[in-house]
Scaffold this active site. Structure first.
Site, PDB file in Angstrom:
ATOM      1  N   ASN A 146       3.085  10.134  -6.091  1.00 31.71           N
ATOM      2  CA  ASN A 146       2.841  10.465  -5.267  1.00 31.71           C
ATOM      3  C   ASN A 146       1.669  10.771  -5.270  1.00 31.71           C
ATOM      4  OD1 ASN A 146       3.362  11.171  -2.435  1.00 31.71           O
ATOM      5  ND2 ASN A 146       5.360  10.552  -2.785  1.00 31.71           N
ATOM      6  N   HIS A 163      10.146   3.812  -9.269  1.00 26.04           N
ATOM      7  CA  HIS A 163      10.051   3.566  -8.289  1.00 26.04           C
ATOM      8  C   HIS A 163      10.364   2.392  -7.548  1.00 26.04           C
ATOM      9  CE1 HIS A 163       7.061   2.621  -4.383  1.00 26.04           C
ATOM     10  NE2 HIS A 163       6.398   3.706  -4.367  1.00 26.04           N
ATOM     11  N   TYR A 209      13.302  -0.395  -6.158  1.00 23.11           N
ATOM     12  CA  TYR A 209      13.305  -0.776  -4.966  1.00 23.11           C
ATOM     13  C   TYR A 209      14.866  -1.123  -4.818  1.00 23.11           C
ATOM     14  CZ  TYR A 209       8.440  -0.864  -2.912  1.00 23.11           C
ATOM     15  OH  TYR A 209       6.609   0.094  -2.881  1.00 23.11           O
ATOM     16  N   GLN A 259      11.802  11.046  -2.441  1.00 19.39           N
ATOM     17  CA  GLN A 259      10.716  10.071  -1.627  1.00 19.39           C
ATOM     18  C   GLN A 259      12.165   9.347  -1.046  1.00 19.39           C
ATOM     19  OE1 GLN A 259       7.403  11.800  -0.485  1.00 19.39           O
ATOM     20  NE2 GLN A 259       6.677   9.814   0.403  1.00 19.39           N
ATOM     21  N   GLU A 271      12.161   7.800  -4.477  1.00 17.47           N
ATOM     22  CA  GLU A 271      11.631   8.062  -6.084  1.00 17.47           C
ATOM     23  C   GLU A 271      11.692   9.585  -5.866  1.00 17.47           C
ATOM     24  OE1 GLU A 271       7.660   6.964  -4.939  1.00 17.47           O
ATOM     25  OE2 GLU A 271       8.728   5.985  -3.022  1.00 17.47           O
TER      26      GLU A 271
HETATM   27  C1  BGC Z   1       4.332   5.820  -0.920  1.00 10.07           C
HETATM   28  C2  BGC Z   1       4.206   5.110  -0.249  1.00 10.07           C
HETATM   29  C3  BGC Z   1       3.615   4.005  -0.982  1.00 10.07           C
HETATM   30  C4  BGC Z   1       4.784   3.433  -2.066  1.00 10.07           C
HETATM   31  C5  BGC Z   1       3.512   2.264  -2.712  1.00 10.07           C
HETATM   32  C6  BGC Z   1       5.377   5.518  -2.209  1.00 10.07           C
HETATM   33  O1  BGC Z   1       5.843   6.697  -3.290  1.00 10.07           O
HETATM   34  O2  BGC Z   1       5.260   6.996  -1.043  1.00 10.07           O
HETATM   35  O3  BGC Z   1       3.422   5.590   0.676  1.00 10.07           O
HETATM   36  O4  BGC Z   1       2.940   2.851  -0.109  1.00 10.07           O
HETATM   37  O5  BGC Z   1       4.478   4.466  -2.538  1.00 10.07           O
HETATM   38  O6  BGC Z   1       2.729   2.436  -3.528  1.00 10.07           O
END
Ligand code: BGC
Length: 348
Positions: free
Chosen positions: A80, A177, A179, A284, A312
């Site tokens: 972050n 990260h 998805y 997050q 996250e």
């Molecule tokens: C952030 C997003 C960002 C994404 C990809 C996330 O952890 O909070 O703002 O677009 O990562 O980088």
């Protein structure tokens, strides 16, 4: 259980990237690659027994190298944002790489996510990745060795264990990260997914997505997921925080209720359920707001806005500059240790 290993691709410098597949007896398969210690895919059955990959990302190394938005990747040493890419520790000011808008340091400029990690098969259901970040990389001080171990259990849990040690005092924040899209493809977005999260507060942000320092109650706002609510129901509400981030892209402060998942996400049509457990103070919730369909992902499907959601797990963003947030400072030789679990199941 058994692990199979296959060739995934070669990096531009010739380093080999390998694919590790772990399957259990319930048709769940976890795939990992050592570029970014990435959770490459997670195949799970829906309520009819149809098996699909519930993660959004890329089929090829080409996709990961050219179009990544951190799909499946481990992020470190500080996941972050850090405001203005700078912070002070022990009376010394550090200037980091400002990789976002030439201003903010986001995901430590991708260092750990872009690295090819060493890998060992740690058990018949576990793979452990390790990577050492040399002193000074992206402006951080100290040689830091991180390990990430992924285990797939027979009760359908993906267990992610992080450990890291640095030879100088430093800040640390590791996450994954990945998805998710519980439909099992990016053909439809995640707005119909129902989310429940044990979080009483969240962290508002400014126009650069940097925490303002406030820790705000979720009660009465679009950020209250204590009672289940679809991700999409309030995402376009007239709320300054949602407008700034184009959706959810905020840290939630977790309550950690004994015996309960920190977050539970359900997709009604497939019946898939994902539960997240972590020992970290925050998560997050990012709803893929900056994805715009310009990038082609798995199965040739464009990765559109809200094609996936991320949970996250983390220390709060910009903690190095926020004395009132839980501390992410680790002394030289002190171990960072944390576990996040994603458990999959189905519901009628
Ligand atoms: C952030 C997003 C960002 C994404 C990809 C996330 O952890 O909070 O703002 O677009 O990562 O980088």
């Amino acid at each position: 259980m058994a692990i199979s290993v296959s060739h995934y691709g070669f990096m531009p410098d010739g380093k080999e990237v390998k694919l590790y597949s772990i399957s259990n007896n319930n048709d769940v398969t976890l795939q990992l690659i050592n570029l970014g210690a990435t959770l490459q895919s997670l195949y799970t059955p829906d309520k009819y027994g149809r098996v699909n990959d519930i993660t959004i990302g890329f089929d090829s190394l080409y996709g990961h190298l050219n179009f990544t938005d951190y799909q499946g990747k481990v992020v470190g040493r500080y996941a972050n944002r850090i405001a203005n890419g700078s912070f002070s520790l022990g009376g010394k000011k550090y200037q980091l790489t400002q990789n976002e808008k030439d201003k903010t340091c986001l995901h430590s400029a991708g260092e750990f996510s872009d690295a090819v990690w060493d890998a060992i098969i740690a058990d018949d259901n576990a793979v452990e990745f390790s990577y050492t970040s040399p002193d000074g990389t992206s402006g951080f001080e100290g040689n830091l060795t991180a390990k990430v171990r992924y285990t797939l259990t027979e009760d359908n849990k993906v267990v992610i264990e992080y450990s890291a040690v640095c030879d100088k005092d430093t800040v640390m924040n590791f996450t994954n990260h990945v998805y998710f899209n519980l439909n099992g493809s990016a053909m439809s977005d995640v707005l119909d997914h129902e989310m429940q999260m044990n979080a009483s507060h969240y962290v508002p942000i400014d126009a650069d997505s940097i925490p303002t320092g406030e820790i705000r109650e979720v009660k009465g706002t679009a950020f209250d997921f204590n009672a289940p609510c679809t991700i999409g129901k309030r995402i376009y509400d007239n709320d300054e925080q949602l407008t700034l981030a184009r959706g959810y892209d905020h840290n939630f402060c977790l309550c950690h209720k004994e015996g309960e998942a920190d977050a539970t996400v359900k997709e009604p049509v497939s019946g898939r359920v994902l539960k997240m457990y972590t020992d970290l103070p925050g998560v997050q919730l990012y709803t893929g707001n900056f994805l715009d369909g310009s990038v082609i992902g798995k199965g040739g499907i464009p990765i559109v806005k809200h094609a996936g959601f991320c949970l996250e797990t983390q220390f709060y963003p910009d903690s190095p500059n926020q004395p009132d947030f839980p501390s992410c400072v680790f002394k030289a030789g002190e171990e960072f240790k944390s576990t996040t679990v994603f458990a999959v199941s189905v519901e009628e």
